[in-house]
Design a protein around this motif. Structure first.
Motif, PDB file in Angstrom:
ATOM      1  N   TRP A  11     -10.912 -56.946-121.423  1.00 28.12           N
ATOM      2  CA  TRP A  11     -12.196 -56.380-121.013  1.00 28.12           C
ATOM      3  C   TRP A  11     -12.380 -56.493-119.502  1.00 28.12           C
ATOM      4  O   TRP A  11     -12.921 -55.591-118.870  1.00 28.12           O
ATOM      5  CB  TRP A  11     -13.342 -57.071-121.749  1.00 28.12           C
ATOM      6  CG  TRP A  11     -13.560 -56.556-123.142  1.00 28.12           C
ATOM      7  CD1 TRP A  11     -12.677 -56.594-124.185  1.00 28.12           C
ATOM      8  CD2 TRP A  11     -14.732 -55.930-123.653  1.00 28.12           C
ATOM      9  NE1 TRP A  11     -13.234 -56.036-125.308  1.00 28.12           N
ATOM     10  CE2 TRP A  11     -14.498 -55.619-125.013  1.00 28.12           C
ATOM     11  CE3 TRP A  11     -15.968 -55.621-123.105  1.00 28.12           C
ATOM     12  CZ2 TRP A  11     -15.445 -54.998-125.813  1.00 28.12           C
ATOM     13  CZ3 TRP A  11     -16.927 -55.013-123.914  1.00 28.12           C
ATOM     14  CH2 TRP A  11     -16.656 -54.701-125.240  1.00 28.12           C
ATOM     15  N   LYS A  16     -14.495 -53.254-118.225  1.00 30.95           N
ATOM     16  CA  LYS A  16     -15.598 -53.090-119.173  1.00 30.95           C
ATOM     17  C   LYS A  16     -16.596 -54.232-118.976  1.00 30.95           C
ATOM     18  O   LYS A  16     -17.794 -54.060-119.127  1.00 30.95           O
ATOM     19  CB  LYS A  16     -15.087 -53.124-120.611  1.00 30.95           C
ATOM     20  CG  LYS A  16     -14.251 -51.932-121.016  1.00 30.95           C
ATOM     21  CD  LYS A  16     -13.669 -52.239-122.376  1.00 30.95           C
ATOM     22  CE  LYS A  16     -13.471 -51.057-123.256  1.00 30.95           C
ATOM     23  NZ  LYS A  16     -13.002 -51.459-124.596  1.00 30.95           N
ATOM     24  N   PRO A 100     -21.673 -54.868-120.150  1.00 29.13           N
ATOM     25  CA  PRO A 100     -21.842 -53.532-120.716  1.00 29.13           C
ATOM     26  C   PRO A 100     -22.925 -53.561-121.796  1.00 29.13           C
ATOM     27  O   PRO A 100     -23.360 -54.639-122.226  1.00 29.13           O
ATOM     28  CB  PRO A 100     -20.467 -53.224-121.311  1.00 29.13           C
ATOM     29  CG  PRO A 100     -19.889 -54.561-121.632  1.00 29.13           C
ATOM     30  CD  PRO A 100     -20.437 -55.510-120.591  1.00 29.13           C
TER      31      PRO A 100
END
Length: 193
Positions: A11, A16, A100
Motif C-alpha cells: 500500500w 495508496k 485513503p
C-alpha cells in the motif's frame, strides 16, 4: 481485515497509503509500522480554578480554552522532554499520514514503554478514512518514574484495516474538519461541534 506487513509495504509503495517521510521498511512488523516522536510538545499550565464545563454552550467552552491554558514548546533534537509521574502532555509524530477513503488506521503504544507507565493515547487511537496530517499523541505518565522522551524515538505503532467499501463521508468530506492537515499540536476544538 487488518493489513499484514507485506500488504502495508504494498500500500505504501503503490502510494495508496502515504506516510511522509517514507518509512524504513524494516520498521514494519507483522501487522504494524513503527512511528516516531517529533520535537514538538504542548504542556498544560497548572490551574486550580479553571473549570471547563462540557455541558455549557460552545461559546463558554471556547472562552475557557482560549485563555492560553497550554504552551507549545519545541525542544532540540538532542534534548529530552521530561514527563513526570501523573503528568499529561500532547506531542506530535514526525510522520504525516494520508489515509485513503477505504482504510482505517489504529494507533497503539509500544508494550515496552507501557510497562514503564507511558500511555500514548487516552482514547483517540482511530485514524479515520480520509485523514491527512501528523498524529497528536496524548501522553500520560501513569508510572512512578520520571520519563525522558527523546525526539526521533519510536513511540507508537500503526495498524490498518480495509473497510468493506469506500467511505461516503470520510474525514476530509466535511468542509470544516477540525484537525485535517494538522501540522502542529492543536488543542481541543470541542467547541466547534
Amino acid at each position: 481485515m487488518r493489513l499484514c506487513d507485506e500488504d502495508i509495504k504494498k500500500w505504501i509503495l503503490k502510494k495508496k497509503l502515504i506516510i511522509t517521510p517514507t518509512p524504513n521498511m524494516k520498521k514494519i512488523h507483522g501487522a504494524t509500522i513503527d512511528i516516531r516522536l517529533s520535537n514538538k510538545f504542548r504542556i498544560f499550565k497548572k490551574s486550580h480554578d479553571a473549570i471547563i464545563d462540557l455541558n455549557k454552550s460552545s461559546e463558554n467552552i471556547k472562552s475557557v480554552l482560549k485563555k492560553n491554558i497550554s504552551d507549545e514548546i519545541c525542544i532540540a533534537d538532542n534534548k529530552s522532554f521530561i514527563l513526570k509521574p501523573k503528568n499529561f502532555a500532547l506531542a506530535l509524530t514526525i510522520e504525516k499520514i494520508s489515509m485513503p477513503n477505504n482504510l482505517v488506521g489504529w494507533l497503539d503504544g509500544r508494550s515496552s514503554l507501557a510497562r514503564l507507565g507511558l500511555m500514548i493515547h487516552m482514547t483517540s487511537h482511530r485514524i479515520d478514512p480520509g485523514w491527512n496530517g501528523k498524529i497528536v499523541l496524548e501522553l500520560f505518565n501513569a508510572g512512578n518514574f520520571i520519563l525522558a522522551l527523546t525526539p526521533g524515538m519510536f513511540i507508537a505503532a500503526l495498524s490498518f484495516e480495509i473497510l468493506s467499501g469506500f467511505s461516503s463521508k470520510p474525514y476530509n468530506y466535511k468542509n470544516r474538519s477540525k484537525y485535517f492537515n494538522q501540522e502542529s499540536i492543536i488543542s481541543s476544538l470541542i467547541y466547534k461541534e
